[in-house]
Structure formats: structure tokens, C-alpha cells
Design a protein around this motif. Structure first.
Motif, PDB file in Angstrom:
ATOM      1  N   GLU A  57       4.913   1.970  -5.884  1.00 41.24           N
ATOM      2  CA  GLU A  57       5.186   3.408  -5.912  1.00 41.24           C
ATOM      3  C   GLU A  57       3.944   4.239  -5.611  1.00 41.24           C
ATOM      4  O   GLU A  57       4.019   5.259  -4.929  1.00 41.24           O
ATOM      5  CB  GLU A  57       5.758   3.801  -7.270  1.00 41.24           C
ATOM      6  CG  GLU A  57       6.153   5.256  -7.368  1.00 41.24           C
ATOM      7  CD  GLU A  57       6.747   5.635  -8.709  1.00 41.24           C
ATOM      8  OE1 GLU A  57       6.748   6.843  -9.023  1.00 41.24           O
ATOM      9  OE2 GLU A  57       7.215   4.741  -9.449  1.00 41.24           O
ATOM     10  N   SER A  58       2.795   3.809  -6.078  1.00 45.28           N
ATOM     11  CA  SER A  58       1.562   4.585  -5.865  1.00 45.28           C
ATOM     12  C   SER A  58       1.160   4.666  -4.390  1.00 45.28           C
ATOM     13  O   SER A  58       0.329   5.493  -4.021  1.00 45.28           O
ATOM     14  CB  SER A  58       0.411   4.011  -6.700  1.00 45.28           C
ATOM     15  OG  SER A  58       0.156   2.669  -6.320  1.00 45.28           O
ATOM     16  N   ASP A  59       1.750   3.825  -3.536  1.00 44.42           N
ATOM     17  CA  ASP A  59       1.478   3.895  -2.087  1.00 44.42           C
ATOM     18  C   ASP A  59       2.215   5.041  -1.410  1.00 44.42           C
ATOM     19  O   ASP A  59       1.931   5.379  -0.270  1.00 44.42           O
ATOM     20  CB  ASP A  59       1.884   2.582  -1.398  1.00 44.42           C
ATOM     21  CG  ASP A  59       1.013   1.412  -1.803  1.00 44.42           C
ATOM     22  OD1 ASP A  59      -0.128   1.640  -2.261  1.00 44.42           O
ATOM     23  OD2 ASP A  59       1.482   0.262  -1.660  1.00 44.42           O
ATOM     24  N   ILE A  60       3.186   5.617  -2.107  1.00 41.99           N
ATOM     25  CA  ILE A  60       4.001   6.684  -1.520  1.00 41.99           C
ATOM     26  C   ILE A  60       3.370   8.030  -1.852  1.00 41.99           C
ATOM     27  O   ILE A  60       3.402   8.470  -2.991  1.00 41.99           O
ATOM     28  CB  ILE A  60       5.454   6.611  -2.030  1.00 41.99           C
ATOM     29  CG1 ILE A  60       6.064   5.254  -1.665  1.00 41.99           C
ATOM     30  CG2 ILE A  60       6.282   7.760  -1.459  1.00 41.99           C
ATOM     31  CD1 ILE A  60       7.380   4.958  -2.339  1.00 41.99           C
ATOM     32  N   ASP A  61       2.799   8.642  -0.846  1.00 44.14           N
ATOM     33  CA  ASP A  61       2.149   9.943  -0.998  1.00 44.14           C
ATOM     34  C   ASP A  61       2.778  10.887   0.019  1.00 44.14           C
ATOM     35  O   ASP A  61       2.485  10.816   1.217  1.00 44.14           O
ATOM     36  CB  ASP A  61       0.648   9.811  -0.764  1.00 44.14           C
ATOM     37  CG  ASP A  61      -0.108  11.112  -0.940  1.00 44.14           C
ATOM     38  OD1 ASP A  61       0.456  12.198  -0.667  1.00 44.14           O
ATOM     39  OD2 ASP A  61      -1.284  11.046  -1.340  1.00 44.14           O
ATOM     40  N   ARG A  62       3.672  11.765  -0.464  1.00 44.36           N
ATOM     41  CA  ARG A  62       4.415  12.668   0.422  1.00 44.36           C
ATOM     42  C   ARG A  62       3.488  13.404   1.381  1.00 44.36           C
ATOM     43  O   ARG A  62       3.753  13.467   2.582  1.00 44.36           O
ATOM     44  CB  ARG A  62       5.223  13.672  -0.392  1.00 44.36           C
ATOM     45  CG  ARG A  62       5.886  14.752   0.484  1.00 44.36           C
ATOM     46  CD  ARG A  62       6.518  15.863  -0.330  1.00 44.36           C
ATOM     47  NE  ARG A  62       7.622  15.391  -1.124  1.00 44.36           N
ATOM     48  CZ  ARG A  62       8.856  15.194  -0.640  1.00 44.36           C
ATOM     49  NH1 ARG A  62       9.122  15.439   0.615  1.00 44.36           N
ATOM     50  NH2 ARG A  62       9.818  14.768  -1.436  1.00 44.36           N
TER      51      ARG A  62
ATOM     52  N   ALA B  33       2.210  14.164   6.919  1.00 40.79           N
ATOM     53  CA  ALA B  33       1.132  14.462   7.872  1.00 40.79           C
ATOM     54  C   ALA B  33       0.959  13.348   8.905  1.00 40.79           C
ATOM     55  O   ALA B  33       0.143  13.458   9.806  1.00 40.79           O
ATOM     56  CB  ALA B  33      -0.174  14.686   7.117  1.00 40.79           C
ATOM     57  N   GLY B  34       1.739  12.266   8.773  1.00 36.63           N
ATOM     58  CA  GLY B  34       1.668  11.190   9.756  1.00 36.63           C
ATOM     59  C   GLY B  34       0.748  10.048   9.377  1.00 36.63           C
ATOM     60  O   GLY B  34       0.431   9.198  10.206  1.00 36.63           O
ATOM     61  N   ASP B  35       0.334   9.970   8.129  1.00 34.93           N
ATOM     62  CA  ASP B  35      -0.514   8.873   7.670  1.00 34.93           C
ATOM     63  C   ASP B  35       0.376   7.826   7.005  1.00 34.93           C
ATOM     64  O   ASP B  35       0.796   7.983   5.865  1.00 34.93           O
ATOM     65  CB  ASP B  35      -1.558   9.401   6.684  1.00 34.93           C
ATOM     66  CG  ASP B  35      -2.533   8.314   6.233  1.00 34.93           C
ATOM     67  OD1 ASP B  35      -2.266   7.114   6.477  1.00 34.93           O
ATOM     68  OD2 ASP B  35      -3.558   8.682   5.630  1.00 34.93           O
TER      69      ASP B  35
ATOM     70  N   ALA C  37      -0.468   3.338   4.105  1.00 37.21           N
ATOM     71  CA  ALA C  37      -0.192   2.706   2.818  1.00 37.21           C
ATOM     72  C   ALA C  37       1.229   2.170   2.687  1.00 37.21           C
ATOM     73  O   ALA C  37       1.526   1.449   1.747  1.00 37.21           O
ATOM     74  CB  ALA C  37      -0.469   3.697   1.686  1.00 37.21           C
ATOM     75  N   VAL C  38       2.119   2.517   3.617  1.00 40.85           N
ATOM     76  CA  VAL C  38       3.510   2.076   3.499  1.00 40.85           C
ATOM     77  C   VAL C  38       3.801   0.960   4.494  1.00 40.85           C
ATOM     78  O   VAL C  38       3.050   0.740   5.445  1.00 40.85           O
ATOM     79  CB  VAL C  38       4.499   3.261   3.684  1.00 40.85           C
ATOM     80  CG1 VAL C  38       4.298   4.291   2.592  1.00 40.85           C
ATOM     81  CG2 VAL C  38       4.367   3.887   5.048  1.00 40.85           C
ATOM     82  N   THR C  39       4.911   0.260   4.263  1.00 41.06           N
ATOM     83  CA  THR C  39       5.260  -0.891   5.094  1.00 41.06           C
ATOM     84  C   THR C  39       6.331  -0.563   6.119  1.00 41.06           C
ATOM     85  O   THR C  39       6.352  -1.110   7.212  1.00 41.06           O
ATOM     86  CB  THR C  39       5.729  -2.050   4.198  1.00 41.06           C
ATOM     87  OG1 THR C  39       4.725  -2.280   3.201  1.00 41.06           O
ATOM     88  CG2 THR C  39       5.939  -3.319   4.991  1.00 41.06           C
ATOM     89  N   VAL C  40       7.256   0.341   5.760  1.00 35.12           N
ATOM     90  CA  VAL C  40       8.363   0.716   6.645  1.00 35.12           C
ATOM     91  C   VAL C  40       8.551   2.230   6.581  1.00 35.12           C
ATOM     92  O   VAL C  40       8.470   2.817   5.507  1.00 35.12           O
ATOM     93  CB  VAL C  40       9.690   0.035   6.214  1.00 35.12           C
ATOM     94  CG1 VAL C  40      10.843   0.488   7.093  1.00 35.12           C
ATOM     95  CG2 VAL C  40       9.562  -1.472   6.239  1.00 35.12           C
TER      96      VAL C  40
END
Length: 182
Positions: free
Chosen positions: A143-148, A153-155, A158-161
């Protein structure tokens, strides 16, 4: 050319335009609620993404005229054990927990990490969607990888899909290199 405007309840307006070939174009413009929208990048490539990801782009309409739906993009990820987040969703269908779809949309757009789901919950949600206008859904290891802010902004580092529907025109999917939609 003859143009006729028809007013409908709830602020809808329908314009009928008929030309000499008796073709009719119906344009429906529905005033959307005042829910704040997620800023779109209009199909621009992400600024950063996971090195194991690759972009796939699909027209919303297939050659046979059928519409691609969210479930089509989840099938190749079957059982993906990620934390899933719906950061934006605008579409037609049945929202979870007896919510109206506009309430669900507002919740997805207002939560710092969107609406968090497990795989089966996401699959169940997609099974009840009839049409998707816009959406932004991500899958991450934690969950901590999800930063709205970063994701919008297109970064995507940190996410996989990332699954994105843009204006009911096309879908962008950033997924592992072996991802395949049939």
C-alpha cells in the motif's frame, strides 16, 4: 442541414443534426456533477516507470465494434497478488456496497490512496461495469507504494501495473513485459 435541440431532465441536452444523406448524429452532453476530476496527462508517457513494465495501448473499440472493458485487461493478470487501488473511475455499472456510481467516483477521487481492493474485489467490481469512460487503477506490492500525487503526475516507478481508460477512446496499460490481452 437541419438542427434540432431537445432539452431533457437533469441538464441533459440532445442535438439532432440531419444532412442530405439522412444520416443522424446524436450528441448527448450531460452536465457532470461537480466532483473534482483527476488531472489527466492526455496519453503522455509516464515520467518514470518500473523497469520491468512496458506500455500497451488499445483502442476502446475493437475492429468488430465491440467495446473493450476493464475485465478484458484484468484477465491476463489473473490472481495478481498486489494491493489494488482505484484512483479514478467514471463509468456505468453497479458500484460496490450499494453506493451510487457518482458516490463511488467521488470516493475514489477523494481518498489519498484511492479505493484499496484485493484481487477478487477488483475482479468482482469489473464484472459489474457495463462501460468505462475514464479510470486509473494501479497494482503495487504494498500500500505504501501507492502515492496518488506521484501516479497522477506520471511517476509509476513504485507500482507494478497501471490500467488507464482515457475518455472512452483508448486504454493504456503499463504492465510486466509478458502481459498479453486477447
Amino acid at each position: 442541414m437541419i438542427t434540432q435541440a431537445i432539452s431533457c431532465p437533469r441538464g441533459e441536452s440532445i442535438s439532432l443534426i440531419t444532412d442530405d444523406l439522412e444520416r443522424i448524429l446524436v450528441r448527448i452532453s450531460i452536465e457532470r456533477s461537480q466532483i473534482p476530476r483527476v488531472e489527466r496527462r492526455d496519453g503522455a508517457p509516464p515520467k518514470h516507470w518500473n523497469i520491468l513494465m512496458r506500455q500497451f495501448r488499445f483502442d476502446a473499440l475493437r475492429a468488430d465494434g465491440s467495446i473493450r472493458e476493464l475485465s478484458n485487461f484484468l484477465e491476463p493478470l489473473s490472481g495478481a497478488d498486489f494491493v489494488w487501488s482505484i484512483l479514478d473511475f467514471d463509468g456505468v455499472g453497479i458500484a460496490p456496497n450499494n453506493m451510487r456510481m457518482d458516490e463511488f467516483t467521488a470516493m475514489a477521487r477523494s481518498q489519498p490512496n484511492g479505493i484499496l481492493l484485493r484481487w477478487q474485489e477488483l475482479v468482482s467490481f469489473s464484472a459489474h461495469i457495463h462501460q468505462t469512460y475514464d479510470c486509473l487503477i494501479v497494482g503495487a506490492e504494498k500500500e505504501s507504494d501507492i502515492d496518488r500525487t506521484k501516479i497522477v503526475a506520471g511517476d509509476y516507478a513504485a507500482v507494478t501495473v497501471v490500467i488507464e481508460a482515457v475518455d472512452m477512446s483508448y486504454w493504456n496499460v503499463w504492465a510486466p513485459n509478458d502481459y498479453q490481452v486477447h
